[in-house]
Design an enzyme around this catalytic site. Structure first.
Site, PDB file in Angstrom:
ATOM      1  N   ASP A  44       0.853  -1.182   0.000  1.00 34.33           N
ATOM      2  CA  ASP A  44       0.000   0.000   0.000  1.00 34.33           C
ATOM      3  C   ASP A  44       0.890   1.232   0.000  1.00 34.33           C
ATOM      4  O   ASP A  44       1.916   1.257   0.684  1.00 34.33           O
ATOM      5  CB  ASP A  44      -0.925   0.030   1.225  1.00 34.33           C
ATOM      6  CG  ASP A  44      -1.962   1.135   1.081  1.00 34.33           C
ATOM      7  OD1 ASP A  44      -2.915   0.935   0.303  1.00 34.33           O
ATOM      8  OD2 ASP A  44      -1.772   2.216   1.705  1.00 34.33           O
TER       9      ASP A  44
HETATM   10  N1  LIG Z   1       2.989   4.043 -12.149  1.00 33.03           N
HETATM   11  C1  LIG Z   1       2.969   4.668 -10.943  1.00 33.03           C
HETATM   12  N2  LIG Z   1       1.984   4.367 -10.057  1.00 33.03           N
HETATM   13  C2  LIG Z   1       2.023   5.024  -8.865  1.00 33.03           C
HETATM   14  C3  LIG Z   1       2.999   5.975  -8.523  1.00 33.03           C
HETATM   15  N3  LIG Z   1       2.735   6.414  -7.262  1.00 33.03           N
HETATM   16  C4  LIG Z   1       1.633   5.749  -6.822  1.00 33.03           C
HETATM   17  N4  LIG Z   1       1.222   4.903  -7.794  1.00 33.03           N
HETATM   18  C5  LIG Z   1       0.095   3.978  -7.734  1.00 33.03           C
HETATM   19  O1  LIG Z   1      -0.903   4.505  -6.879  1.00 33.03           O
HETATM   20  C6  LIG Z   1      -1.629   3.410  -6.337  1.00 33.03           C
HETATM   21  C7  LIG Z   1      -1.700   3.621  -4.840  1.00 33.03           C
HETATM   22  O2  LIG Z   1      -2.892   3.022  -4.368  1.00 33.03           O
HETATM   23  P1  LIG Z   1      -2.891   1.703  -3.456  1.00 33.03           P
HETATM   24  O3  LIG Z   1      -4.124   1.731  -2.632  1.00 33.03           O
HETATM   25  O4  LIG Z   1      -1.571   1.524  -2.776  1.00 33.03           O
HETATM   26  O5  LIG Z   1      -2.991   0.482  -4.501  1.00 33.03           O
HETATM   27  P2  LIG Z   1      -4.160   0.199  -5.533  1.00 33.03           P
HETATM   28  O6  LIG Z   1      -3.764   0.722  -6.876  1.00 33.03           O
HETATM   29  O7  LIG Z   1      -5.465   0.677  -4.998  1.00 33.03           O
HETATM   30  O8  LIG Z   1      -4.163  -1.372  -5.655  1.00 33.03           O
HETATM   31  P3  LIG Z   1      -4.347  -2.390  -4.433  1.00 33.03           P
HETATM   32  O9  LIG Z   1      -2.979  -2.877  -4.071  1.00 33.03           O
HETATM   33  O10 LIG Z   1      -5.212  -3.493  -5.013  1.00 33.03           O
HETATM   34  O11 LIG Z   1      -5.004  -1.646  -3.310  1.00 33.03           O
HETATM   35  C8  LIG Z   1      -0.872   2.121  -6.683  1.00 33.03           C
HETATM   36  O12 LIG Z   1      -1.487   1.456  -7.765  1.00 33.03           O
HETATM   37  C9  LIG Z   1       0.486   2.656  -7.083  1.00 33.03           C
HETATM   38  O13 LIG Z   1       1.142   1.798  -8.011  1.00 33.03           O
HETATM   39  C10 LIG Z   1       4.011   6.253  -9.502  1.00 33.03           C
HETATM   40  O14 LIG Z   1       4.916   7.078  -9.312  1.00 33.03           O
HETATM   41  N5  LIG Z   1       3.960   5.577 -10.671  1.00 33.03           N
END
Ligand SMILES: Nc1nc2c(ncn2[C@@H]2O[C@H](COP(=O)(O)OP(=O)(O)OP(=O)(O)O)[C@@H](O)[C@H]2O)c(=O)[nH]1
Length: 230
Positions: free
Chosen positions: A98
């Site tokens: 996360d």
């Molecule tokens: N490509 C990319 N994605 C980013 C970056 N910073 C944050 N993210 C994305 O932002 C999202 C953060 O949300 P989370 O709640 O951690 O994860 P999610 O996408 O909801 O997916 P889950 O693990 O299923 O919860 C993640 O998918 C990260 O990969 C970045 O610099 N580059």
């Protein structure tokens, strides 16, 4: 390397260190994040995806005293543990992550809405914040659901943004990219146009630190490099 880790690694590699090697452990990524999947693919680590369905907002609300970093760790653990009980995860190493952006001690997740993303850029333009990514690995190879071995760690990196004009922030928000990203930015996509520097593991910013994963697997007696052959 501890004796336990050596034993685990020997078991993984086989007593003869190679020939007749038992199958390398299976990895399950408990995440819907395409960025996390891309990181594992690029790192040559085979995995399957099982998305958790934890209520992140409810967990964060239930832990009001947790700061941004601790929240990222809490949620990473909740996702991994949620998936680890699924039949399809049986016998695998389940990895949950996360990411939470911290600015002035306040935690920021995904903006979701364009006006929220625009407000975030007004706030973070020209500033430095920290992107925290929690990692949690649950080892279900032993089968016992109770007190399964697990390992967790946080990886954080400072991100410094350029001064961004309102018109450019609006153009970035209009692409839709920042809406689903913690902190309303990416360092490896269109958001790179506004990132001056990253101090720390860039993959921790994107969503999964492979070097952190390597140390967590080692804590569980698993060699990450052995996964390359699987
Ligand atoms: N490509 C990319 N994605 C980013 C970056 N910073 C944050 N993210 C994305 O932002 C999202 C953060 O949300 P989370 O709640 O951690 O994860 P999610 O996408 O909801 O997916 P889950 O693990 O299923 O919860 C993640 O998918 C990260 O990969 C970045 O610099 N580059």
């Amino acid at each position: 390397m501890s004796a336990e880790q050596q034993a685990g690694r020997a078991e993984q590699e086989g007593p003869d260190g190679g020939a007749g090697t038992p199958a390398a452990p299976r990895l399950v990524l408990a995440s819907a994040s395409p960025s996390r999947a891309r990181i594992l693919e690029a790192a040559g680590i085979p995995f399957t995806v099982l998305v958790s369905d934890v209520d992140e907002d409810a967990i964060a609300a239930a832990n009001p005293l947790a700061g941004p970093a601790e929240t990222a760790e809490l949620l990473a653990r909740a996702k991994a543990e949620d998936v680890a009980v699924h039949a399809e995860a049986a016998g695998a190493l389940v990895v949950g992550c996360d990411s939470v952006f911290e600015l002035d001690g306040v935690a920021y997740g995904k903006p979701w809405e364009p006006e929220v993303a625009l407000e975030r850029w007004r706030m973070q333009s020209g500033r430095t914040g920290r992107l925290h990514t929690g990692h949690w690995v649950v080892d279900t190879r032993g089968g016992a659901a109770i007190s399964r071995p697990a390992a967790g760690a946080l990886s954080s990196a400072s991100v410094t943004f350029a001064e961004v004009e309102e018109v450019d922030a609006a153009a970035y928000v209009a692409t839709g990219e920042p809406l689903q990203c913690a902190g309303a930015f990416t360092i490896d996509g269109r958001g790179a146009a506004f990132v001056e520097s990253v101090d720390g593991d860039p993959n921790a910013v994107i969503g999964l630190s492979v070097s952190t994963l390597r140390t967590l697997l080692a804590d569980l007696g698993v060699s990450l490099t052995a996964l390359w052959q699987s």
